[in-house]
Write a protein that holds these residues in place. Sequence first.
Motif, PDB file in Angstrom:
ATOM      1  N   VAL A 134      -7.084   1.844  -8.645  1.00  0.00           N
ATOM      2  CA  VAL A 134      -7.449   1.689  -7.183  1.00  0.00           C
ATOM      3  C   VAL A 134      -8.600   0.667  -6.809  1.00  0.00           C
ATOM      4  N   LYS A 135      -9.823   0.699  -7.428  1.00  0.00           N
ATOM      5  CA  LYS A 135     -10.710  -0.279  -7.444  1.00  0.00           C
ATOM      6  C   LYS A 135     -10.262  -1.631  -7.553  1.00  0.00           C
ATOM      7  N   TYR A 136      -9.494  -2.112  -8.403  1.00  0.00           N
ATOM      8  CA  TYR A 136      -9.249  -3.253  -8.829  1.00  0.00           C
ATOM      9  C   TYR A 136      -8.248  -3.879  -7.857  1.00  0.00           C
ATOM     10  N   PHE A 137      -7.221  -3.018  -7.556  1.00  0.00           N
ATOM     11  CA  PHE A 137      -6.073  -3.501  -6.551  1.00  0.00           C
ATOM     12  C   PHE A 137      -6.488  -3.566  -5.135  1.00  0.00           C
ATOM     13  N   HIS A 138      -7.352  -2.696  -4.546  1.00  0.00           N
ATOM     14  CA  HIS A 138      -8.158  -2.430  -3.286  1.00  0.00           C
ATOM     15  C   HIS A 138      -8.940  -3.811  -3.074  1.00  0.00           C
ATOM     16  N   VAL A 150       0.236  -0.575  -3.251  1.00  0.00           N
ATOM     17  CA  VAL A 150       0.335  -0.167  -4.688  1.00  0.00           C
ATOM     18  C   VAL A 150      -0.021   1.477  -4.839  1.00  0.00           C
ATOM     19  N   LEU A 151       1.158   1.936  -5.427  1.00  0.00           N
ATOM     20  CA  LEU A 151       1.199   3.432  -5.428  1.00  0.00           C
ATOM     21  C   LEU A 151       0.729   3.655  -6.957  1.00  0.00           C
ATOM     22  N   ILE A 152      -0.171   4.545  -6.757  1.00  0.00           N
ATOM     23  CA  ILE A 152      -0.828   4.900  -8.122  1.00  0.00           C
ATOM     24  C   ILE A 152      -0.786   6.324  -8.374  1.00  0.00           C
ATOM     25  N   THR A 153      -0.030   6.717  -9.552  1.00  0.00           N
ATOM     26  CA  THR A 153      -0.050   8.098  -9.713  1.00  0.00           C
ATOM     27  C   THR A 153      -1.352   8.442 -10.774  1.00  0.00           C
ATOM     28  N   GLY A 154      -1.991   9.786 -10.657  1.00  0.00           N
ATOM     29  CA  GLY A 154      -3.196  10.003 -11.370  1.00  0.00           C
ATOM     30  C   GLY A 154      -4.462   9.344 -11.067  1.00  0.00           C
ATOM     31  N   SER A 156      10.089  -3.486  -6.680  1.00  0.00           N
ATOM     32  CA  SER A 156       8.772  -3.388  -7.048  1.00  0.00           C
ATOM     33  C   SER A 156       8.668  -3.560  -8.670  1.00  0.00           C
ATOM     34  N   VAL A 157       7.352  -3.536  -9.223  1.00  0.00           N
ATOM     35  CA  VAL A 157       6.934  -3.439 -10.575  1.00  0.00           C
ATOM     36  C   VAL A 157       6.579  -2.010 -11.068  1.00  0.00           C
ATOM     37  N   PHE A 158       7.102  -1.745 -12.105  1.00  0.00           N
ATOM     38  CA  PHE A 158       6.715  -0.202 -12.488  1.00  0.00           C
ATOM     39  C   PHE A 158       6.078  -0.194 -13.869  1.00  0.00           C
ATOM     40  N   GLY A 200       8.483   2.978   1.211  1.00  0.00           N
ATOM     41  CA  GLY A 200       9.638   2.196   0.851  1.00  0.00           C
ATOM     42  C   GLY A 200       9.425   0.922   0.330  1.00  0.00           C
ATOM     43  N   GLN A 201       9.827  -0.280   0.841  1.00  0.00           N
ATOM     44  CA  GLN A 201       9.962  -1.712   0.143  1.00  0.00           C
ATOM     45  C   GLN A 201       8.807  -2.338   0.660  1.00  0.00           C
ATOM     46  N   THR A 202       7.703  -1.667   1.243  1.00  0.00           N
ATOM     47  CA  THR A 202       6.441  -2.123   1.225  1.00  0.00           C
ATOM     48  C   THR A 202       5.688  -2.029  -0.035  1.00  0.00           C
ATOM     49  N   ILE A 203       6.160  -1.175  -1.171  1.00  0.00           N
ATOM     50  CA  ILE A 203       5.534  -0.847  -2.278  1.00  0.00           C
ATOM     51  C   ILE A 203       5.916  -2.100  -3.321  1.00  0.00           C
ATOM     52  N   SER A 204       4.887  -2.672  -3.757  1.00  0.00           N
ATOM     53  CA  SER A 204       5.242  -3.893  -4.667  1.00  0.00           C
ATOM     54  C   SER A 204       4.891  -3.576  -6.004  1.00  0.00           C
ATOM     55  N   LEU A 205       4.109  -2.146  -6.379  1.00  0.00           N
ATOM     56  CA  LEU A 205       3.595  -1.894  -7.546  1.00  0.00           C
ATOM     57  C   LEU A 205       3.535  -0.593  -7.666  1.00  0.00           C
ATOM     58  N   VAL A 206       3.926   0.217  -8.810  1.00  0.00           N
ATOM     59  CA  VAL A 206       3.765   1.511  -9.165  1.00  0.00           C
ATOM     60  C   VAL A 206       3.171   1.670 -10.401  1.00  0.00           C
ATOM     61  N   ILE A 207       1.888   2.154 -10.572  1.00  0.00           N
ATOM     62  CA  ILE A 207       1.193   2.317 -11.772  1.00  0.00           C
ATOM     63  C   ILE A 207       1.126   3.677 -12.008  1.00  0.00           C
ATOM     64  N   HIS A 208       1.939   4.198 -13.005  1.00  0.00           N
ATOM     65  CA  HIS A 208       1.938   5.379 -13.358  1.00  0.00           C
ATOM     66  C   HIS A 208       1.116   5.696 -14.469  1.00  0.00           C
TER      67      HIS A 208
END
Length: 358
Positions: free
Chosen positions: A18-22, A4-8, A128-130, A81-89
């Motif tokens: 971060v805490k929730y998805f970790h 899960v890639l998280i900006t901010g 991924s989901v954005f 790459g494609q290991t990213i399943s979710l981006v939370i911007h």
Amino acid sequence: MSVVLITGSTGLVGSEAVKYFHDKGFEIVGIDNNLRQSFFGKEGSTLWNREQLKTNYPHYSHYDFDIRHEREIQKIFGKFGQTISLVIHAAAQPSHDWSAEEPLTDFHVNAVGTLNLLNACRKHAPESVFIFTSTNKVYGDTPNQLPLLERETRWEIAEDHPYHDFGINENMSIDQSKHSPFGASKLAADIMVQEYGRYFHLKTGVFRAGCITGPAHSGAKLHGFLSYLVKCALTGREYTIYGYKGKQVRDNIHSSDLISAFWNFFESPHPAAVYNIGGGRHSNCSVLEAIELVKKRSGRDLNYRFSPENRSGDHIWWISDVRKFQKDYPLWNYRHDLERILEEIIEAVLERNSGIVS
């Protein structure tokens, strides 16, 4: 391990994600270069939160990147790459007032930064989901044209109006109103996220939030309504109420309730969907009501003054109608009401300002 890639990632929404998805078992990639300190000074810094995340969450990796820099964003998306399943911007310049001082910076962070992320997502992680953290400011000052009535402690909408029982829905116009540069830059990003869902078929979702709050908020004068109000009450700092007699109404959603909504969307995305999300009728208050609630919960009187001039384009009354989201995701509901939110914020402010609060 899915990423899960998280900006901010060290801000209020990002750190909650971060805490929730970790805890859900994901590897977390966080992007945050603490621009918030540049916007709001030392008290707006999120470095304290970054250190907590790095210490307490072993599957969290932090990248001190700037979302305005396309090469850096392409680099990090290319790495995972494609290991990213979710981006939370969740990265943004979030202040209505600050944006008027530096509209170019505001637009590059909010609009261009979002486009950089969408392009990288499309290239490297198209499945991924954005999720985009938008704002109710995309509606500009149109809510101020509603039939509002002045009550003793708040402005309220007429009882016979369709918005009275549940709040403002997604059908309100985003056009021909005063947005502030912040509202305009977030609207540009909001529309682009929708477009990457409709045109490029990414699994994008837009969440137009009211006031997001919680104990992880680094409240500052220009951003963070409840957090900053509590900080002023507990430290004796003077608080300024801008316009509308302090009766302007905001709904407030706890950051963990917002992230729970993100989880529901992630599990079953509706591409290019747009949702108003906030405290709704469940959790809202005027500034005057918030002051009384803080006094009730903390025993502290707030030292405040009135400024008769309201912030340009500011909302007089905002309550989010969340029924569209609840219809699509009926298992989601609130876990925090306003009093619980304030209890958590007061506890956090006391802890972080132990040398100031007597």
